[in-house]
Motif scaffolding. Structure first.
Motif, short mmCIF file in Angstrom:
data_model
loop_
_atom_site.label_atom_id
_atom_site.label_comp_id
_atom_site.label_asym_id
_atom_site.label_seq_id
_atom_site.Cartn_x
_atom_site.Cartn_y
_atom_site.Cartn_z
N TRP A 1 7.23 27.66 6.35
CA TRP A 1 7.87 27.42 7.62
C TRP A 1 8.77 28.57 8.06
O TRP A 1 9.13 28.69 9.22
N GLY B 1 7.69 30.80 11.13
CA GLY B 1 7.40 30.23 12.44
C GLY B 1 6.09 29.49 12.49
O GLY B 1 5.37 29.39 11.49
N PRO B 2 5.75 28.95 13.64
CA PRO B 2 4.51 28.17 13.76
C PRO B 2 3.30 29.06 13.55
O PRO B 2 3.30 30.25 13.86
N ARG C 1 4.78 39.51 13.70
CA ARG C 1 5.93 38.90 14.34
C ARG C 1 7.03 38.65 13.33
O ARG C 1 8.22 38.92 13.59
N LEU D 1 10.91 40.27 13.30
CA LEU D 1 12.10 39.44 13.32
C LEU D 1 12.93 39.62 12.06
O LEU D 1 13.97 38.98 11.91
N LEU E 1 12.06 38.87 8.89
CA LEU E 1 11.96 37.79 7.91
C LEU E 1 11.28 38.25 6.63
O LEU E 1 11.04 37.44 5.75
N HIS F 1 6.07 28.39 19.69
CA HIS F 1 6.33 29.77 19.32
C HIS F 1 7.54 30.32 20.03
O HIS F 1 8.35 31.05 19.44
N ALA G 1 10.64 29.09 18.49
CA ALA G 1 10.86 29.65 17.15
C ALA G 1 11.38 31.08 17.25
O ALA G 1 12.33 31.46 16.56
N VAL G 2 10.78 31.89 18.14
CA VAL G 2 11.27 33.27 18.22
C VAL G 2 12.62 33.33 18.89
O VAL G 2 13.42 34.22 18.62
N ALA H 1 14.99 32.51 16.06
CA ALA H 1 15.02 33.59 15.07
C ALA H 1 15.63 34.85 15.67
O ALA H 1 16.31 35.60 14.98
N GLY H 2 15.42 35.08 16.96
CA GLY H 2 15.95 36.29 17.57
C GLY H 2 17.44 36.22 17.83
O GLY H 2 18.14 37.23 17.76
N GLU I 1 14.86 24.93 12.38
CA GLU I 1 13.43 25.11 12.14
C GLU I 1 12.76 23.84 11.64
O GLU I 1 11.57 23.64 11.81
#
Lengths: 118, 461
Positions: free
Chosen positions: A66, A69-70, A82, A86, A88, B52, B55-56, B59-60, B138
């Motif tokens: 998880w 992200g998706p 991606r 970010l 990660l 998406h 989520a970004v 996270a951003g 999340e």
């Protein structure tokens, strides 16, 4: 009066018969079976070795983690990149594996709900 | 600007024409660069879900928020994910806000035939006292209560809450914070007076033509065909014109062709065709004299979802022959003479207006800047493209001018930030109703409204 010119005068429609028949004409029953089988088979380059199940298992675990992200609707490589942008820190071996088996749809496929493109 | 400098020369109108008419060269175009590449979509694929973008977004914005949290509540504050919460422990959680609203228009309710419900009419505000705030990260979500203004906040905001989890599973908030102003951009503004004219909501193609005279007056002032020499020399200082959306009126959006019978609508033309022709002629007059940036708005012929793509130049054949016409996206970001402009045509602000108790457009504009995101309600209640790689609406640098178009009134405010940010917040009024445009002085970031009006019905001589 002169007959009006048609485009079919320059490119007349011809019925092709004989050995010059274009492929895909399923007139021959034997050919039909072969063509069908070819389509069903994975469009994988036959010279490339099949990816081993451990690799596929690693990729599946990458999909389901998880933190990145998706996973639906994008290819694994897009998801990896991606996650990298970010910050990660996704594992490097995943990317190497994805680039190595770039043409294999089992490796790169995007997760789709319902199994088909919208 | 106009009145102080132009008044002494007004007598020039009464004197006979001089042999050599004076010419006023416009201030040269220097230092323009378009920074709205993140808002330009190339290939569009809608086969993705909106998870998406959330989520970004989280996270951003999380790293910036973590810094704010540490500076505000101390370095040793416990930052936890929702899955690591322990009851009673004071900690800080960063997540996305979701506001559960009873009156929020839901497509599922509309098509629910068993209930035989009439679809809900559009209301000006959808807030209710029974709305609840839920924080999501999340993996989990938790209901929020306590020192947090439920009515004011909207879905999609990323924020950090400080408090503790209660026994009943809710999170008691003691304090919360947003991403705050983004880091400042260096100031390279011009040293002499240079003006940018901002107008929005021209509303062409409307039933009443009252605003047409004012629009023509606006064009004449900018091109220097109005007024005495004083006004003309002032107009020569206008370096650029930005039209912030809603160039066409809402009347052009009639969907008669869908609702009425075919025989009634067969020979009719869409109202937007005539309106776009009118727009082309107006832009032609403007483009011959000054660089123009045209942003699309809610009623303009472009896509509906944010970010709206530029109008196509084939619709404006006369004006697009000139290189001074720039068709740009909504939202729009550009560097004009070293001053960073960022603004939208107002859809983001009016959407937040509907779902929040904030009534003032300028207050909402300031709030979006402090929350660090241009439009948090996209994609929940405002249409948005399903981004997956990054959310382009997150504010990474603090602009010098932050505007929104199609506001009910003209309002402006100069905001000073703690790290030396200086932002001019500006709500550009709707031109078709207020006949007011804004002039921004790039040298000192001041702004003044300029109103055009002809003889009204109540004019008495």
């Amino acid at each position: 009066m002169e007959k009006p010119r048609r485009i079919t005068d320059s490119f007349p429609r011809r019925r092709r018969r004989g050995p010059g028949r274009p492929p895909g004409r399923l007139k021959d029953k034997k050919d039909k079976d072969k063509v069908q089988v070819k389509v069903r088979d994975c469009p994988r380059d036959p010279s490339e070795p099949a990816p081993d199940p451990a690799l596929l298992e690693m990729l599946r675990r990458f999909d389901l983690s998880w933190e990145y992200g998706p996973c639906t609707g994008i290819t694994r490589l897009q998801r990896w990149e991606r996650a990298q942008e970010l910050g990660l820190s996704p594992p490097g071996p995943i990317r190497d594996a994805l680039l190595e088996h770039r043409d294999n749809p089992d490796v790169t496929y995007r997760w789709e709900w319902g199994g088909g493109q919208w | 600007m106009f009145s102080e400098q132009a008044a002494p020369t007004a007598q020039g109108l009464l004197s006979p024409p001089s042999a050599e008419p004076p010419t006023f060269p416009r201030v040269p175009v220097s230092g323009y660069s378009d920074c709205s590449q993140p808002f330009q979509l190339g290939e569009r694929s809608f086969s993705r879900q909106y998870a998406h973008i959330y989520a970004v977004r989280l996270a951003g914005m999380r790293p910036g928020l973590e810094q704010r949290v540490r500076s505000r509540w101390g370095n040793d504050v416990a930052l936890r994910k929702l899955s690591e919460l322990q009851a009673g422990e004071k900690c800080c959680v960063i997540g996305t806000l979701f506001k559960a609203m009873q009156l929020q228009p839901s497509i599922l309710q509309e098509i629910s035939e068993e209930h035989n419900l009439v679809p809900q009419p559009p209301l000006p505000k959808y807030i209710q006292p029974s709305d609840e705030l839920i924080l999501e990260d999340e993996l989990q979500r938790i209901k929020l209560e306590g020192a947090i203004d439920v009515q004011r906040l909207v879905t999609g905001t990323i924020l950090a809450v400080y408090g503790s989890e209660q026994d009943d599973g809710r999170f008691l908030v003691e304090d919360h914070c947003f991403a705050d102003l983004p880091p400042p951009l260096p100031w390279n503004g011009p040293s002499s007076d240079r003006f940018v004219l901002l107008a929005s909501g021209l509303g062409l193609g409307s039933v009443s033509g009252e605003a047409l005279l004012s629009t023509q007056l606006l064009v004449d002032v900018v091109t220097g065909q109005l007024g005495a020499e004083g006004e003309q020399s002032c107009a020569a200082h206008i370096a650029r014109v930005i039209l912030a959306g809603n160039l066409l009126s809402q009347n052009t959006q009639s969907r008669d062709t869908i609702n009425k019978a075919k025989y009634l609508t067969k020979k009719t033309q869409a109202a937007s065709v005539e309106a776009v022709k009118m727009l082309d002629e107006i832009l032609l007059q403007l483009c011959t004299s000054v660089p123009v940036d045209v942003m699309p708005g809610e009623f303009d012929p472009t896509n509906y979802t944010l970010p709206q793509q530029p109008l196509h130049r084939c619709m404006l054949p006369l004006a697009s022959a000139y290189a001074t016409l720039r068709l740009v996206t909504n939202p729009y970001q550009a560097d004009l003479d070293g001053v960073r402009f960022l603004g939208t045509s107002g859809q983001n602000i009016s959407d937040i207006f509907k779902y929040s108790s904030m009534d003032d457009y300028l207050e909402i504009l300031e709030w979006t800047l402090l929350a660090g995101h241009i439009s948090p309600t996209a994609p929940d209640t405002l249409g948005c493209y399903p981004f997956y790689k990054s959310d382009p609406f997150i504010l990474t640098e603090c602009p010098h001018v932050y505007f929104c178009g199609n506001a009910p009134h003209f309002q402006s405010k100069l905001l000073q930030g703690k790290e030396g940010q200086r932002v001019l917040l500006l709500t550009v009024p709707d031109f078709s109703t207020t006949q007011t445009a804004c002039l921004i002085n790039l040298r000192n970031l001041t702004c003044q409204p300029i109103t055009f009006s002809g003889f009204g019905a109540d004019y008495e001589d």
